[in-house]
Design a protein around this motif. Structure first.
Motif, PDB file in Angstrom:
ATOM      1  N   ASP A  50       0.810  -1.229   0.000  1.00  0.00           N
ATOM      2  CA  ASP A  50       0.000   0.000   0.000  1.00  0.00           C
ATOM      3  C   ASP A  50       0.841   1.278   0.000  1.00  0.00           C
ATOM      4  OD1 ASP A  50      -2.369  -1.464  -0.044  1.00  0.00           O
ATOM      5  OD2 ASP A  50      -2.562  -1.463   2.128  1.00  0.00           O
ATOM      6  N   LEU A  54      -4.442   4.713  -4.257  1.00  0.00           N
ATOM      7  CA  LEU A  54      -5.115   4.578  -5.548  1.00  0.00           C
ATOM      8  C   LEU A  54      -5.464   5.923  -6.162  1.00  0.00           C
ATOM      9  CD1 LEU A  54      -7.443   1.484  -4.981  1.00  0.00           C
ATOM     10  CD2 LEU A  54      -5.216   1.592  -6.120  1.00  0.00           C
ATOM     11  N   LEU A  57      -2.661   6.950  -8.436  1.00  0.00           N
ATOM     12  CA  LEU A  57      -2.256   5.965  -9.435  1.00  0.00           C
ATOM     13  C   LEU A  57      -2.797   6.328 -10.809  1.00  0.00           C
ATOM     14  CD1 LEU A  57      -1.147   3.178 -10.337  1.00  0.00           C
ATOM     15  CD2 LEU A  57      -3.308   2.205  -9.537  1.00  0.00           C
ATOM     16  N   ILE A  79      -3.572  -4.420  -6.784  1.00  0.00           N
ATOM     17  CA  ILE A  79      -4.420  -3.232  -6.816  1.00  0.00           C
ATOM     18  C   ILE A  79      -5.909  -3.542  -6.859  1.00  0.00           C
ATOM     19  CG2 ILE A  79      -2.705  -1.716  -7.832  1.00  0.00           C
ATOM     20  CD1 ILE A  79      -4.028  -2.134 -10.537  1.00  0.00           C
ATOM     21  N   ARG A  82      -7.949  -3.429  -3.231  1.00  0.00           N
ATOM     22  CA  ARG A  82      -7.816  -2.227  -2.403  1.00  0.00           C
ATOM     23  C   ARG A  82      -8.957  -1.271  -2.674  1.00  0.00           C
ATOM     24  NH1 ARG A  82      -2.085  -0.191  -3.747  1.00  0.00           N
ATOM     25  NH2 ARG A  82      -2.933   1.661  -2.826  1.00  0.00           N
TER      26      ARG A  82
END
Length: 83
Positions: A50, A54, A57, A79, A82
C-alpha cells in the motif's frame, strides 16, 4: 505547479523513491512493467504494501513496449482488492 498535476511517467523506481513522490503529492504512472515477472517484482511488492494510494495511481498502457507477462492479473499485482 500544483503537485497533483505532475505525473511521474512510467515509474520503475525503488520503494524509497515512490514514497518520496507520493509524499509530494505527485501522480504515479505505472505500465505493464508492474506485471513483468522478474523486472517488476519490486513494483508489485510496493503496491501490495500500500505504498501507492489509488487516488495517485495512473494506469499507462505504453503498448506494445511495456506489456506485462501473461501470468499477472490485477489481483496478482496488488491493486484489485484495495479500496
Amino acid at each position: 505547479m500544483e503537485p497533483s498535476k505532475a505525473c511521474i511517467h512510467c515509474f520503475t523506481g525503488r520503494p524509497e523513491q515512490l514514497k518520496e513522490y507520493v509524499n509530494r503529492g505527485y501522480m504515479i504512472g505505472l505500465t505493464g512493467f508492474a506485471g513483468m515477472q522478474r523486472r517488476g517484482c519490486h513494483i508489485r511488492e510496493a503496491l501490495q504494501q500500500d505504498l501507492l494510494p489509488l487516488d495517485q495511481l495512473v494506469i499507462e498502457t505504453d503498448s506494445p513496449y511495456m506489456m506485462p507477462d501473461n501470468v499477472y492479473l490485477p489481483s496478482d499485482v496488488g491493486i484489485q482488492v484495495r479500496k
